[in-house]
Design a protein around this motif. Structure first.
Motif, PDB file in Angstrom:
ATOM      1  N   GLY A   1     -11.762 -26.470 -43.337  1.00  0.00           N
ATOM      2  CA  GLY A   1     -12.100 -25.224 -42.652  1.00  0.00           C
ATOM      3  C   GLY A   1     -12.849 -24.220 -43.491  1.00  0.00           C
ATOM      4  N   VAL A   2     -12.423 -24.009 -44.716  1.00  0.00           N
ATOM      5  CA  VAL A   2     -13.063 -22.995 -45.557  1.00  0.00           C
ATOM      6  C   VAL A   2     -14.505 -23.385 -45.862  1.00  0.00           C
ATOM      7  CG1 VAL A   2     -13.001 -21.903 -47.832  1.00  0.00           C
ATOM      8  CG2 VAL A   2     -10.905 -22.140 -46.520  1.00  0.00           C
ATOM      9  N   ASP A   3     -14.743 -24.642 -46.100  1.00  0.00           N
ATOM     10  CA  ASP A   3     -16.103 -25.102 -46.354  1.00  0.00           C
ATOM     11  C   ASP A   3     -17.001 -24.822 -45.157  1.00  0.00           C
ATOM     12  OD1 ASP A   3     -18.190 -26.423 -47.767  1.00  0.00           O
ATOM     13  OD2 ASP A   3     -17.801 -28.228 -46.590  1.00  0.00           O
ATOM     14  N   ASN A   4     -16.523 -25.175 -43.976  1.00  0.00           N
ATOM     15  CA  ASN A   4     -17.314 -24.934 -42.764  1.00  0.00           C
ATOM     16  C   ASN A   4     -17.528 -23.443 -42.513  1.00  0.00           C
ATOM     17  OD1 ASN A   4     -17.501 -27.662 -42.360  1.00  0.00           O
ATOM     18  ND2 ASN A   4     -15.881 -27.737 -40.833  1.00  0.00           N
ATOM     19  N   MET A   5     -16.509 -22.649 -42.769  1.00  0.00           N
ATOM     20  CA  MET A   5     -16.644 -21.203 -42.573  1.00  0.00           C
ATOM     21  C   MET A   5     -17.682 -20.610 -43.523  1.00  0.00           C
ATOM     22  SD  MET A   5     -12.813 -19.797 -41.923  1.00  0.00           S
ATOM     23  CE  MET A   5     -11.622 -21.103 -41.879  1.00  0.00           C
ATOM     24  N   CYS A   6     -17.647 -21.061 -44.770  1.00  0.00           N
ATOM     25  CA  CYS A   6     -18.632 -20.549 -45.743  1.00  0.00           C
ATOM     26  C   CYS A   6     -20.054 -20.939 -45.343  1.00  0.00           C
ATOM     27  CB  CYS A   6     -18.314 -21.078 -47.138  1.00  0.00           C
ATOM     28  SG  CYS A   6     -16.828 -20.371 -47.849  1.00  0.00           S
ATOM     29  N   ILE A   7     -20.236 -22.158 -44.882  1.00  0.00           N
ATOM     30  CA  ILE A   7     -21.564 -22.597 -44.441  1.00  0.00           C
ATOM     31  C   ILE A   7     -22.035 -21.748 -43.273  1.00  0.00           C
ATOM     32  CG2 ILE A   7     -22.797 -24.508 -43.325  1.00  0.00           C
ATOM     33  CD1 ILE A   7     -21.053 -26.403 -45.034  1.00  0.00           C
ATOM     34  N   LEU A   8     -21.148 -21.487 -42.324  1.00  0.00           N
ATOM     35  CA  LEU A   8     -21.512 -20.710 -41.141  1.00  0.00           C
ATOM     36  C   LEU A   8     -21.822 -19.255 -41.503  1.00  0.00           C
ATOM     37  CD1 LEU A   8     -21.942 -20.849 -38.139  1.00  0.00           C
ATOM     38  CD2 LEU A   8     -19.510 -20.411 -37.815  1.00  0.00           C
ATOM     39  N   VAL A   9     -21.023 -18.647 -42.350  1.00  0.00           N
ATOM     40  CA  VAL A   9     -21.279 -17.263 -42.769  1.00  0.00           C
ATOM     41  C   VAL A   9     -22.597 -17.171 -43.516  1.00  0.00           C
ATOM     42  CG1 VAL A   9     -20.471 -15.415 -44.315  1.00  0.00           C
ATOM     43  CG2 VAL A   9     -18.871 -16.530 -42.760  1.00  0.00           C
ATOM     44  N   HIS A  10     -22.870 -18.123 -44.387  1.00  0.00           N
ATOM     45  CA  HIS A  10     -24.135 -18.130 -45.124  1.00  0.00           C
ATOM     46  C   HIS A  10     -25.321 -18.254 -44.167  1.00  0.00           C
ATOM     47  CE1 HIS A  10     -26.897 -18.761 -48.418  1.00  0.00           C
ATOM     48  NE2 HIS A  10     -27.329 -19.879 -47.840  1.00  0.00           N
ATOM     49  N   ALA A  11     -25.179 -19.092 -43.157  1.00  0.00           N
ATOM     50  CA  ALA A  11     -26.264 -19.259 -42.177  1.00  0.00           C
ATOM     51  C   ALA A  11     -26.487 -17.984 -41.376  1.00  0.00           C
ATOM     52  CB  ALA A  11     -25.957 -20.431 -41.252  1.00  0.00           C
ATOM     53  N   VAL A  12     -25.427 -17.277 -41.042  1.00  0.00           N
ATOM     54  CA  VAL A  12     -25.576 -16.009 -40.311  1.00  0.00           C
ATOM     55  C   VAL A  12     -26.264 -14.970 -41.187  1.00  0.00           C
ATOM     56  CG1 VAL A  12     -24.314 -14.082 -39.252  1.00  0.00           C
ATOM     57  CG2 VAL A  12     -23.623 -16.427 -38.766  1.00  0.00           C
ATOM     58  N   LYS A  13     -25.912 -14.939 -42.463  1.00  0.00           N
ATOM     59  CA  LYS A  13     -26.525 -13.966 -43.385  1.00  0.00           C
ATOM     60  C   LYS A  13     -28.011 -14.243 -43.599  1.00  0.00           C
ATOM     61  CE  LYS A  13     -22.580 -12.542 -46.158  1.00  0.00           C
ATOM     62  NZ  LYS A  13     -22.023 -12.490 -47.519  1.00  0.00           N
ATOM     63  N   GLN A  14     -28.443 -15.479 -43.407  1.00  0.00           N
ATOM     64  CA  GLN A  14     -29.845 -15.837 -43.602  1.00  0.00           C
ATOM     65  C   GLN A  14     -30.726 -15.451 -42.412  1.00  0.00           C
ATOM     66  OE1 GLN A  14     -31.034 -17.004 -46.523  1.00  0.00           O
ATOM     67  NE2 GLN A  14     -28.931 -16.761 -47.256  1.00  0.00           N
ATOM     68  N   GLN A  15     -30.120 -15.077 -41.305  1.00  0.00           N
ATOM     69  CA  GLN A  15     -30.887 -14.727 -40.107  1.00  0.00           C
ATOM     70  C   GLN A  15     -31.494 -13.325 -40.259  1.00  0.00           C
ATOM     71  OE1 GLN A  15     -31.356 -17.073 -37.744  1.00  0.00           O
ATOM     72  NE2 GLN A  15     -30.094 -18.352 -39.090  1.00  0.00           N
ATOM     73  N   PRO A  16     -32.647 -13.085 -39.635  1.00  0.00           N
ATOM     74  CA  PRO A  16     -33.273 -11.761 -39.720  1.00  0.00           C
ATOM     75  C   PRO A  16     -32.397 -10.683 -39.073  1.00  0.00           C
ATOM     76  CG  PRO A  16     -34.692 -13.327 -38.535  1.00  0.00           C
ATOM     77  CD  PRO A  16     -33.432 -14.018 -38.868  1.00  0.00           C
ATOM     78  N   LEU A  17     -32.307  -9.529 -39.730  1.00  0.00           N
ATOM     79  CA  LEU A  17     -31.471  -8.447 -39.232  1.00  0.00           C
ATOM     80  C   LEU A  17     -32.030  -7.809 -37.964  1.00  0.00           C
ATOM     81  CD1 LEU A  17     -30.421  -6.704 -42.575  1.00  0.00           C
ATOM     82  CD2 LEU A  17     -29.028  -8.147 -41.082  1.00  0.00           C
ATOM     83  N   GLU A  18     -33.296  -8.073 -37.672  1.00  0.00           N
ATOM     84  CA  GLU A  18     -33.889  -7.506 -36.461  1.00  0.00           C
ATOM     85  C   GLU A  18     -33.263  -8.098 -35.204  1.00  0.00           C
ATOM     86  OE1 GLU A  18     -36.107  -9.063 -38.851  1.00  0.00           O
ATOM     87  OE2 GLU A  18     -36.129  -7.139 -39.883  1.00  0.00           O
ATOM     88  N   LEU A  19     -32.735  -9.304 -35.312  1.00  0.00           N
ATOM     89  CA  LEU A  19     -32.095  -9.955 -34.162  1.00  0.00           C
ATOM     90  C   LEU A  19     -30.743  -9.304 -33.886  1.00  0.00           C
ATOM     91  CD1 LEU A  19     -32.690 -13.739 -34.965  1.00  0.00           C
ATOM     92  CD2 LEU A  19     -33.808 -12.394 -33.186  1.00  0.00           C
ATOM     93  N   PRO A  20     -30.335  -9.252 -32.614  1.00  0.00           N
ATOM     94  CA  PRO A  20     -28.973  -8.776 -32.333  1.00  0.00           C
ATOM     95  C   PRO A  20     -27.954  -9.756 -32.919  1.00  0.00           C
ATOM     96  CG  PRO A  20     -30.014  -9.600 -30.338  1.00  0.00           C
ATOM     97  CD  PRO A  20     -31.058  -9.614 -31.419  1.00  0.00           C
ATOM     98  N   LEU A  21     -26.732  -9.289 -33.105  1.00  0.00           N
ATOM     99  CA  LEU A  21     -25.683 -10.111 -33.719  1.00  0.00           C
ATOM    100  C   LEU A  21     -25.489 -11.426 -32.967  1.00  0.00           C
ATOM    101  CD1 LEU A  21     -23.542 -10.463 -35.871  1.00  0.00           C
ATOM    102  CD2 LEU A  21     -21.949  -9.215 -34.402  1.00  0.00           C
ATOM    103  N   GLU A  22     -25.505 -11.367 -31.642  1.00  0.00           N
ATOM    104  CA  GLU A  22     -25.341 -12.587 -30.853  1.00  0.00           C
ATOM    105  C   GLU A  22     -26.463 -13.589 -31.138  1.00  0.00           C
ATOM    106  OE1 GLU A  22     -25.465  -9.538 -29.450  1.00  0.00           O
ATOM    107  OE2 GLU A  22     -23.394  -9.199 -28.891  1.00  0.00           O
ATOM    108  N   GLY A  23     -27.668 -13.093 -31.303  1.00  0.00           N
ATOM    109  CA  GLY A  23     -28.806 -13.957 -31.608  1.00  0.00           C
ATOM    110  C   GLY A  23     -28.696 -14.573 -32.985  1.00  0.00           C
TER     111      GLY A  23
END
Length: 151
Positions: A37-59
């Protein structure tokens, strides 16, 4: 919190279908859930942080799930398959190795060099396996390591 909910959910599920849980389940399952679980959570959080901030959170979350969702799913399936294969090997191959071990021991062969037999004068033939005099390490553990803790 997710680990605790996962452990309680799995224990509750097996309890509901009538499978009794043991103490080892409560000791091992949290570490398995943490490892996966922790590995998957870290991967997912890192992927969210890599997204452009101009997009809404849902995007951003949607894009992150599209980006890493398949790899997380594949990794989790591979880990589940690994646990299943480990179980199957424990009840098949490991049992066979136990048989070979006891056959070797009953034939009085040395564990690291099984082609060499121990002479009957060295190993008491009237005593069975596990009933011979304890070795130096066992004596040390009993006299110096365990006894002081018990007093």
């Amino acid at each position: 919190m997710l680990v605790m909910l996962s452990v309680l959910g799995s224990v509750g599920f097996f309890n509901a279908i009538g499978v009794k849980s043991t103490l080892i389940i409560m000791k091992v399952i949290p570490f398995l859930v943490l490892a996966v679980g922790v590995d998957n959570m870290c991967i997912l959080v890192h992927a969210v942080k890599q997204q452009p901030l101009e997009l809404p959170l849902e995007g951003r979350i949607s894009n992150a799930l599209v980006e890493v969702g398949s790899s997380i799913t594949l990794a989790s399936l591979a880990e589940a398959l690994t646990v299943l294969l480990d179980f199957l090997l424990q009840v098949t191959a490991f049992v066979a190795l136990i048989v070979f071990y006891f056959l070797r021991a009953e034939d009085r062969r040395i564990d690291c060099i099984p082609c060499i037999k121990i002479s009957p004068s060295y190993a008491d033939s009237d005593k069975g396996i596990g009933q011979r005099k304890p070795g130096l390490l066992a004596q040390y553990m009993k006299e110096l390591a365990i006894e002081p803790v018990n007093h």
